[in-house]
Write a protein that holds these residues in place. Sequence first.
Motif, short mmCIF file in Angstrom:
data_model
loop_
_atom_site.label_atom_id
_atom_site.label_comp_id
_atom_site.label_asym_id
_atom_site.label_seq_id
_atom_site.Cartn_x
_atom_site.Cartn_y
_atom_site.Cartn_z
N LYS A 54 0.83 -1.20 0.00
CA LYS A 54 0.00 0.00 0.00
C LYS A 54 0.87 1.26 0.00
O LYS A 54 0.51 2.27 -0.62
CB LYS A 54 -0.94 0.00 1.21
CG LYS A 54 -2.06 -1.02 1.12
CD LYS A 54 -2.97 -0.75 -0.07
CE LYS A 54 -4.06 -1.76 -0.24
NZ LYS A 54 -4.91 -1.51 -1.43
N LEU A 55 1.99 1.22 0.69
CA LEU A 55 2.89 2.37 0.71
C LEU A 55 3.48 2.65 -0.67
O LEU A 55 3.75 3.80 -1.02
CB LEU A 55 4.01 2.15 1.73
CG LEU A 55 3.64 2.45 3.18
CD1 LEU A 55 4.67 1.90 4.14
CD2 LEU A 55 3.48 3.95 3.39
N LEU A 56 3.67 1.59 -1.47
CA LEU A 56 4.19 1.78 -2.82
C LEU A 56 3.21 2.57 -3.69
O LEU A 56 3.60 3.22 -4.67
CB LEU A 56 4.45 0.42 -3.49
CG LEU A 56 5.61 -0.42 -2.91
CD1 LEU A 56 5.74 -1.71 -3.70
CD2 LEU A 56 6.92 0.35 -2.93
N GLU A 57 1.92 2.54 -3.33
CA GLU A 57 0.89 3.21 -4.12
C GLU A 57 0.69 4.67 -3.71
O GLU A 57 -0.05 5.40 -4.38
CB GLU A 57 -0.45 2.47 -3.97
CG GLU A 57 -0.41 1.02 -4.42
CD GLU A 57 -1.72 0.31 -4.09
OE1 GLU A 57 -2.74 1.00 -3.93
OE2 GLU A 57 -1.72 -0.93 -3.99
N ILE A 58 1.30 5.10 -2.60
CA ILE A 58 1.03 6.42 -2.04
C ILE A 58 2.10 7.42 -2.47
O ILE A 58 3.29 7.12 -2.46
CB ILE A 58 1.01 6.36 -0.49
CG1 ILE A 58 -0.09 5.41 -0.02
CG2 ILE A 58 0.78 7.75 0.11
CD1 ILE A 58 -0.05 5.16 1.47
N ASP A 59 1.64 8.61 -2.80
CA ASP A 59 2.55 9.74 -2.99
C ASP A 59 2.73 10.38 -1.60
O ASP A 59 1.87 11.10 -1.11
CB ASP A 59 1.95 10.75 -3.97
CG ASP A 59 2.86 11.96 -4.17
OD1 ASP A 59 3.95 12.00 -3.56
OD2 ASP A 59 2.47 12.87 -4.93
N LEU A 60 3.83 10.08 -0.95
CA LEU A 60 4.03 10.49 0.44
C LEU A 60 4.13 12.01 0.60
O LEU A 60 3.96 12.51 1.71
CB LEU A 60 5.29 9.82 1.01
CG LEU A 60 5.18 8.31 1.21
CD1 LEU A 60 6.51 7.74 1.70
CD2 LEU A 60 4.08 7.96 2.19
N THR A 61 4.37 12.70 -0.49
CA THR A 61 4.44 14.17 -0.39
C THR A 61 3.07 14.77 -0.11
O THR A 61 2.96 15.93 0.29
CB THR A 61 5.01 14.78 -1.69
OG1 THR A 61 4.16 14.42 -2.78
CG2 THR A 61 6.42 14.26 -1.95
N THR A 62 2.01 13.97 -0.31
CA THR A 62 0.66 14.47 -0.06
C THR A 62 0.19 14.18 1.37
O THR A 62 -0.90 14.61 1.77
CB THR A 62 -0.35 13.84 -1.03
OG1 THR A 62 -0.41 12.41 -0.80
CG2 THR A 62 0.07 14.07 -2.48
N ILE A 63 0.99 13.43 2.13
CA ILE A 63 0.62 13.07 3.49
C ILE A 63 1.07 14.18 4.44
O ILE A 63 2.26 14.52 4.50
CB ILE A 63 1.26 11.73 3.91
CG1 ILE A 63 0.84 10.62 2.93
CG2 ILE A 63 0.86 11.37 5.34
CD1 ILE A 63 -0.63 10.35 2.88
N GLY A 64 0.13 14.76 5.19
CA GLY A 64 0.46 15.85 6.09
C GLY A 64 0.89 15.39 7.47
O GLY A 64 0.59 14.26 7.89
N LEU A 65 1.57 16.27 8.19
CA LEU A 65 2.02 15.97 9.55
C LEU A 65 0.83 15.77 10.49
O LEU A 65 0.89 14.94 11.40
CB LEU A 65 2.91 17.11 10.06
CG LEU A 65 3.50 16.94 11.47
CD1 LEU A 65 4.37 15.70 11.54
CD2 LEU A 65 4.29 18.19 11.86
N ALA A 118 -8.29 -2.10 3.41
CA ALA A 118 -7.78 -2.35 2.06
C ALA A 118 -8.89 -2.80 1.12
O ALA A 118 -8.92 -2.44 -0.06
CB ALA A 118 -6.67 -3.40 2.11
N ALA A 119 -9.84 -3.58 1.66
CA ALA A 119 -10.96 -4.06 0.85
C ALA A 119 -12.00 -2.96 0.63
O ALA A 119 -12.59 -2.86 -0.44
CB ALA A 119 -11.61 -5.27 1.51
N MET A 120 -12.24 -2.14 1.65
CA MET A 120 -13.28 -1.12 1.59
C MET A 120 -12.86 0.06 0.72
O MET A 120 -13.68 0.61 -0.03
CB MET A 120 -13.58 -0.64 3.02
CG MET A 120 -14.72 0.35 3.12
SD MET A 120 -16.31 -0.39 2.77
CE MET A 120 -17.37 1.06 2.76
N TRP A 121 -11.59 0.45 0.80
CA TRP A 121 -11.12 1.63 0.05
C TRP A 121 -9.85 1.28 -0.75
O TRP A 121 -8.75 1.76 -0.45
CB TRP A 121 -10.81 2.77 1.02
CG TRP A 121 -11.99 3.22 1.80
CD1 TRP A 121 -13.05 3.97 1.34
CD2 TRP A 121 -12.27 2.97 3.19
NE1 TRP A 121 -13.94 4.20 2.36
CE2 TRP A 121 -13.50 3.60 3.50
CE3 TRP A 121 -11.59 2.29 4.21
CZ2 TRP A 121 -14.07 3.56 4.77
CZ3 TRP A 121 -12.15 2.24 5.47
CH2 TRP A 121 -13.38 2.86 5.74
#
Length: 316
Positions: A54-65, A118-121
């Motif tokens: 799941k982390l491979l699918e995320i653009d971590l620059t969009t995750i806020g503190l 993971a299944a729901m979203w």
Amino acid sequence: MDTFLPMLGIVLLFAALLIPGYIPGKARAISDASALSFSNILMYVAMPFLVFSKLLEIDLTTIGLTEILVSALLPIVLELLLLLVCRLVFRGKASRSRAATFCSIFPNCGFLGIPLAAAMWPQKPEIVLYISIFNVVSTFLLLTLGVYVLSGDKKAISLKKTLISPIFFAIVLGVIASLLDIHEHWSAVGTYAVTLAQLTTPLAMISLGYELSKLNLLKMWANAGVYLTSLIKLILSPLVTVVFLALLKFVFRLEIGFSVASAMLVATAVSTAASAPSMAKKYDADAEYTATLTLANTLLCIVTLPLMYMLLDVLF
């Protein structure tokens, strides 16, 4: 109803996955040793790869503190508050009081919450990330505060075991791989991780189904402790979470978005930690009673989780 029915559908699907563990368990085609192997594969292989994929699918620059801090602080605030409530509520036989307290506090956000999210979203992998952060902190509390609750002895706490968590290492490696765009350059890494991650849901539910097969279901519902523990774990815990998130959003004016709110609700509204019976046995806290409480609120969670999520959706 727009949110209740989709969530109910996913939860019922998960409940149906109990059957492949329940029927062989009743037929004694699965042994305790086999179930333990399932749990170990789940904990050390499937779940870490689910988080990593799941982390491979995320653009971590969009995750806020803010989202990260909320995910890390909520388990501390919530579980300490629930401990105080349990100290006031549970009296009587010490071993059963300890078991009920543990089952009321610590959630199954790893074995149930992460695969459920993971299944729901499937298009919102950041929800799995937030639950994973919650799970790391909650696991630390389970192996420290939880061990003390069950054993009544501070010496039983092992910091070495506490600091070694498969989910923690999966988050670290996943963050590094995501920042380096590993998935973009070597897609085989993502395919490999997803393949192993797909084991998570069936292994988790088959293991729970097997544990359920060992209990007398009619006798289980005659136990008053089942309802009191479930009330705290499945109703009070998510309600406190909703109030906590509402205060942050409407009083402190923090940006609490759909993803982090949904993640925190799922993490706190799922049933008791699947490790509760084995830990109770290890620390002499009435393992059979603990298994009864754990599996009863796992079944009740089928109804309460969609209702709690519908309440959250109204506010957020």
